[in-house]
Write an enzyme that holds these catalytic residues in place. Structure first.
Site, mmCIF file in Angstrom:
data_model
loop_
_atom_site.group_PDB
_atom_site.id
_atom_site.type_symbol
_atom_site.label_atom_id
_atom_site.label_comp_id
_atom_site.label_asym_id
_atom_site.label_seq_id
_atom_site.Cartn_x
_atom_site.Cartn_y
_atom_site.Cartn_z
ATOM 1 N N HIS A 104 33.855 15.852 61.135
ATOM 2 C CA HIS A 104 34.354 17.347 61.244
ATOM 3 C C HIS A 104 35.465 17.343 60.334
ATOM 4 O O HIS A 104 36.574 16.450 60.019
ATOM 5 C CB HIS A 104 34.806 17.415 62.867
ATOM 6 C CG HIS A 104 33.759 16.994 63.853
ATOM 7 N ND1 HIS A 104 32.660 17.821 63.972
ATOM 8 C CD2 HIS A 104 33.934 15.880 64.692
ATOM 9 C CE1 HIS A 104 32.036 17.142 65.061
ATOM 10 N NE2 HIS A 104 32.561 16.097 65.192
ATOM 11 N N GLU A 121 38.811 15.007 68.336
ATOM 12 C CA GLU A 121 38.332 14.907 69.601
ATOM 13 C C GLU A 121 38.296 13.535 70.134
ATOM 14 O O GLU A 121 38.705 12.494 69.493
ATOM 15 C CB GLU A 121 36.759 15.134 69.532
ATOM 16 C CG GLU A 121 36.021 14.310 68.718
ATOM 17 C CD GLU A 121 34.555 14.758 68.423
ATOM 18 O OE1 GLU A 121 33.973 15.239 69.153
ATOM 19 O OE2 GLU A 121 33.761 14.076 67.341
ATOM 20 N N HIS A 179 31.271 9.473 62.225
ATOM 21 C CA HIS A 179 31.060 8.888 63.814
ATOM 22 C C HIS A 179 29.771 9.479 64.185
ATOM 23 O O HIS A 179 29.017 10.227 63.878
ATOM 24 C CB HIS A 179 32.082 9.465 64.656
ATOM 25 C CG HIS A 179 32.169 10.992 64.756
ATOM 26 N ND1 HIS A 179 32.927 11.633 64.092
ATOM 27 C CD2 HIS A 179 31.608 11.818 65.643
ATOM 28 C CE1 HIS A 179 32.823 12.925 64.291
ATOM 29 N NE2 HIS A 179 32.032 12.935 65.318
ATOM 30 N N ARG A 199 26.931 17.438 59.469
ATOM 31 C CA ARG A 199 25.944 16.386 59.618
ATOM 32 C C ARG A 199 25.462 15.822 58.209
ATOM 33 O O ARG A 199 24.831 16.451 57.330
ATOM 34 C CB ARG A 199 24.650 17.035 60.331
ATOM 35 C CG ARG A 199 23.651 15.896 60.917
ATOM 36 C CD ARG A 199 22.400 16.718 61.335
ATOM 37 N NE ARG A 199 22.718 17.677 62.530
ATOM 38 C CZ ARG A 199 22.607 18.837 62.736
ATOM 39 N NH1 ARG A 199 22.133 19.535 61.733
ATOM 40 N NH2 ARG A 199 23.075 19.522 63.846
#
Length: 322
Positions: A104, A121, A179, A199
């Protein structure tokens, strides 16, 4: 003020290519289908704004609640920083298959490219099948050209760091860190309010229409942190009936509370508080208002509430605030 009570929301279920049935089977959610990968518990993402399910504000959206309550809901410091946008997105995630390899962007890139927050996150593992693994970061420092070469040669997996996981394991994922959640893992996710994901590899999978999913190869190149940093595993204590520090970052602070018996808990902060129940069930009381929060459920405590009573035989909850 009759609107000051623990607020629950109707979950927003997301079908995913990699999803399964644990949200229904383990967390007893009213989700239909065999590919439900995510339950968005508390969301202010455009197009997916949560709706209140209890109390005097039932049927109103989170946006409407913020308009009505303002700083009483968010807290003055939160509102000064984020305006009327709720800054945290809360999810439960069921990965029956491996998720795509992704990352991200940080706040600066996300703002420039997508008019969005970045996406820092954290994950708290609630259940993991034997041998389940996460991908977090690289297994060595990597040069950009080396990364591109491995991507082109379909050997990216050779560069990635794998972590075997068990219930209670917790991970902090900085922006830029490559990740993926691995197959067999059910977890609670706390993140900035953002749905921006780059992605980069998806195991050449196809959806039910036979299409591969979009990759964001070029966008990701300047967003990736290519260093191998062991900064992701969260170590925390589990003392009963006190907040045990887990994560503290500019975007959220999270503590672990093992509730056994009854706890009068002071909320000495200029922020809303979120409770995610990750095991057992807890009764949360504010004055005469009582709400049962079971494993897999989430409740929002408005900032103007200064104290809550937590009561449980044996419940484990995550406490989240700004």
């Amino acid at each position: 003020m009759n609107t000051l009570y623990p607020i629950k929301f109707t979950p927003i279920f997301k079908e995913r290519l990699w999803g399964g049935t644990k949200l229904k089977d383990v967390l007893e959610k009213d989700s239909e289908g065999d590919l439900i990968g995510e339950s968005w518990e508390l969301s202010d993402v455009e197009g997916d704004v949560s709706v209140i399910s209890n109390g005097s504000m039932a049927g109103k959206t989170l946006t409407e609640a913020i308009e009505m309550m303002g700083t009483d809901l968010l807290g003055r410091s939160v509102m000064d920083r984020f305006g009327k946008k709720f800054p945290i997105l809360i999810k439960f995630i069921d990965a029956k298959q491996d998720l795509s390899i992704q990352l991200h962007p940080n706040d600066k890139l996300a703002q420039q490219r997508h008019n969005s927050f970045g996406k820092t996150e954290m994950w708290h593992v609630m259940q993991a099948d034997p041998g389940s693994r996460l991908i977090v970061g690289f297994n060595k420092d990597v040069e950009k050209d080396e990364y591109v070469k491995h991507l082109e040669e379909n050997t990216l997996l050779e560069l990635l760091n794998y972590e075997e996981v068990d219930t209670g394991d917790t991970f902090f994922i900085n922006t830029g860190k490559i990740h993926a959640i691995g197959a067999g893992i059910l977890l609670a996710e706390i993140q900035q309010t953002s749905d921006v994901t780059y992605r980069v590899y998806d195991f050449n999978r196809r959806d039910k229409e036979g299409n591969t999913r979009e990759l964001h190869t070029e966008l990701a190149l300047d967003a990736i942190d290519y260093e191998a940093k062991a900064d992701f595993k969260v170590h925390y204590t589990k003392e009963k009936n006190v907040p045990n520090d887990m994560v503290s970052c500019p975007y959220f602070t999270t503590s672990y509370i093992d509730v056994s018996g009854e706890l009068e808990h002071q909320l000495d902060r200029d922020s809303f508080t979120i409770y995610m129940c990750v095991d057992g069930e807890v009764e949360i009381s504010v004055g005469d208002f009582k709400e049962i929060v079971k494993k897999g459920q989430t409740v929002l405590i408005p900032a103007a509430i200064a104290e809550v009573n937590l009561k449980a035989d044996n419940a484990k909850i995550l406490e989240v605030y700004i």
